[in-house]
Design a protein around this motif. Structure first.
Motif, PDB file in Angstrom:
ATOM      1  N   GLY A 331     -41.377 106.492 -21.085  1.00 57.74           N
ATOM      2  CA  GLY A 331     -40.054 106.346 -21.665  1.00 57.74           C
ATOM      3  C   GLY A 331     -38.920 106.542 -20.683  1.00 57.74           C
ATOM      4  N   MET A 332     -39.209 106.515 -19.389  1.00 58.01           N
ATOM      5  CA  MET A 332     -38.194 106.644 -18.358  1.00 58.01           C
ATOM      6  C   MET A 332     -38.729 106.011 -17.079  1.00 58.01           C
ATOM      7  N   ASP A 336     -36.406 108.210 -12.034  1.00 56.12           N
ATOM      8  CA  ASP A 336     -35.779 109.297 -12.784  1.00 56.12           C
ATOM      9  C   ASP A 336     -36.742 110.477 -12.948  1.00 56.12           C
ATOM     10  N   TRP A 337     -38.016 110.173 -13.174  1.00 52.01           N
ATOM     11  CA  TRP A 337     -39.025 111.250 -13.289  1.00 52.01           C
ATOM     12  C   TRP A 337     -39.048 112.089 -12.011  1.00 52.01           C
ATOM     13  N   ARG A 338     -39.028 111.407 -10.876  1.00 53.71           N
ATOM     14  CA  ARG A 338     -39.080 112.121  -9.594  1.00 53.71           C
ATOM     15  C   ARG A 338     -37.858 113.004  -9.427  1.00 53.71           C
ATOM     16  N   LYS A 339     -36.695 112.540  -9.837  1.00 54.20           N
ATOM     17  CA  LYS A 339     -35.483 113.348  -9.728  1.00 54.20           C
ATOM     18  C   LYS A 339     -35.606 114.632 -10.539  1.00 54.20           C
ATOM     19  N   VAL A 340     -36.139 114.519 -11.766  1.00 52.13           N
ATOM     20  CA  VAL A 340     -36.295 115.697 -12.611  1.00 52.13           C
ATOM     21  C   VAL A 340     -37.318 116.665 -12.010  1.00 52.13           C
ATOM     22  N   SER A 341     -38.427 116.136 -11.524  1.00 52.50           N
ATOM     23  CA  SER A 341     -39.484 117.006 -10.996  1.00 52.50           C
ATOM     24  C   SER A 341     -39.039 117.747  -9.756  1.00 52.50           C
TER      25      SER A 341
END
Length: 343
Positions: A331-332, A336-341
């Protein structure tokens, strides 16, 4: 110990409350309001009072990240790792304490990792006189992982040192992020061989260290400890799903992953393999999708591999195909996932 670990146990992976042993004391020492931070991530003091209870791993991950930021201590996880005790591993601590040497200690930790942390993965490689223990987390949701990953490395280091000579240090401690301004806590915990901006998180040690005797072990108690472990954990042989998952991961990387190839490796025909998987409530397609998801999470959460390279490692023909799959699965976007992690 070359076998890759099986996938997560819960839809939402859990950890033992004992994992956060010492958190409140460290938070107070650094001027933090521990109870308020627990509440901020959806936990409560009562959650930590029973060390045998289970907590959502993602909340503990966010707690460590938030604590490091508010205390302005990037080494928060290292300091907390120093407060860990062998007993925080739960029932398997009894077996770990009585194993004869480091190799057997790591075997127990790897085989039974889900008994104390369902989100944690461990893998041991040996090559040319060096043993490498890689650790990573699979939460299934994006979360800032660096503190939690560092904590896992520090905790493993503490378990090894508990049974080793007082002077023992790993050959290297590896972290997939840039060095903080002050690395003294890292060097106190791991010795001089601390390396940042690495492609993985974990420890390297000399292969000969694996034969180091466990100073905590009592040979007379060892049979009872193993009997207790088998009873407490109810260890079983690998399921067909687990064996297929291991092969899928290897074949995805090679670019030759198919039901036919996996069936051939298992020495059964494809129809029989489908039947066995159906009996375990899954399909080959679902296993491939879940394996790709776990691999994507691992690679995005550590190091700085280009997304194009990750796409090919997961067996996609093009980066665009990987992007479409990732967006549909999570869902992303992968970016963006890498930025959050990375917090």
């Amino acid at each position: 110990m070359g076998t890759l670990p099986s996938r997560g146990v819960s839809v939402q992976p859990l950890i033992r409350a004992a994992t956060l042993d010492g958190y409140l004391e460290l938070a107070t020492a650094l001027g933090l309001d521990g109870p308020a931070l627990l509440a901020q991530v959806g936990l409560a003091l009562a959650d930590l009072q029973d060390p045998t209870s289970w907590l959502p791993a993602k909340r503990a991950v966010r707690l460590l990240d938030l604590s490091a930021k508010l205390s302005a201590r990037p080494d928060f996880a290292v300091l907390l790792g120093d407060r860990r005790r062998l007993a925080t591993l739960g029932p398997i601590s009894i077996a770990v304490r009585e194993e004869p040497d480091l190799r057997h200690v790591l075997q127990v930790l790897t085989d039974h990792v889900v008994t104390y942390n369902e989100a944690l993965r461990m893998h041991l490689d040996e090559s040319e006189g060096t043993a490498t223990v890689r650790l990573w987390l699979e939460l299934g949701v994006p979360a800032p992982l660096w503190q939690a990953t560092t904590f896992a490395v520090a905790a493993l280091n503490g378990v090894i040192r508990a049974g080793a000579d007082d002077a023992w240090r790993p050959l290297g401690a590896h972290f997939p992020y840039s060095a903080p301004a002050d690395v003294s806590a890292y060097r106190n915990a791991f010795g001089p061989g601390v390396h940042f901006d690495q492609p993985f998180a974990g420890l390297t040690l000399r292969t000969r260290d694996l034969a180091n005797p466990n100073r905590l072990s009592d040979p007379l108690l060892r049979p009872y400890a193993r009997q207790f472990l088998e009873t407490a954990v109810a260890r079983r042989g690998p399921s067909v799903t687990t064996r297929v998952t291991e092969l899928v991961e290897l074949l995805l990387i090679s670019g030759h992953c198919s039901l036919t190839a996996v069936a051939k490796a298992l020495q059964v025909d494809p129809r029989t393999l489908r039947r066995h998987l159906a009996a375990e409530g899954t399909t080959f397609t679902a296993i491939v999708d879940d394996t790709r998801a776990a691999m994507a999470e691992r690679h995005l959460g550590s190091g700085g591999q280009p997304l194009t390279e990750i796409a090919y490692l997961l067996g996609f023909d093009t980066p665009a195909a990987f992007s479409r799959w990732f967006k549909h699965r999570f869902g992303m976007t992968a970016r963006d996932w890498r930025k959050v992690s990375r917090g």
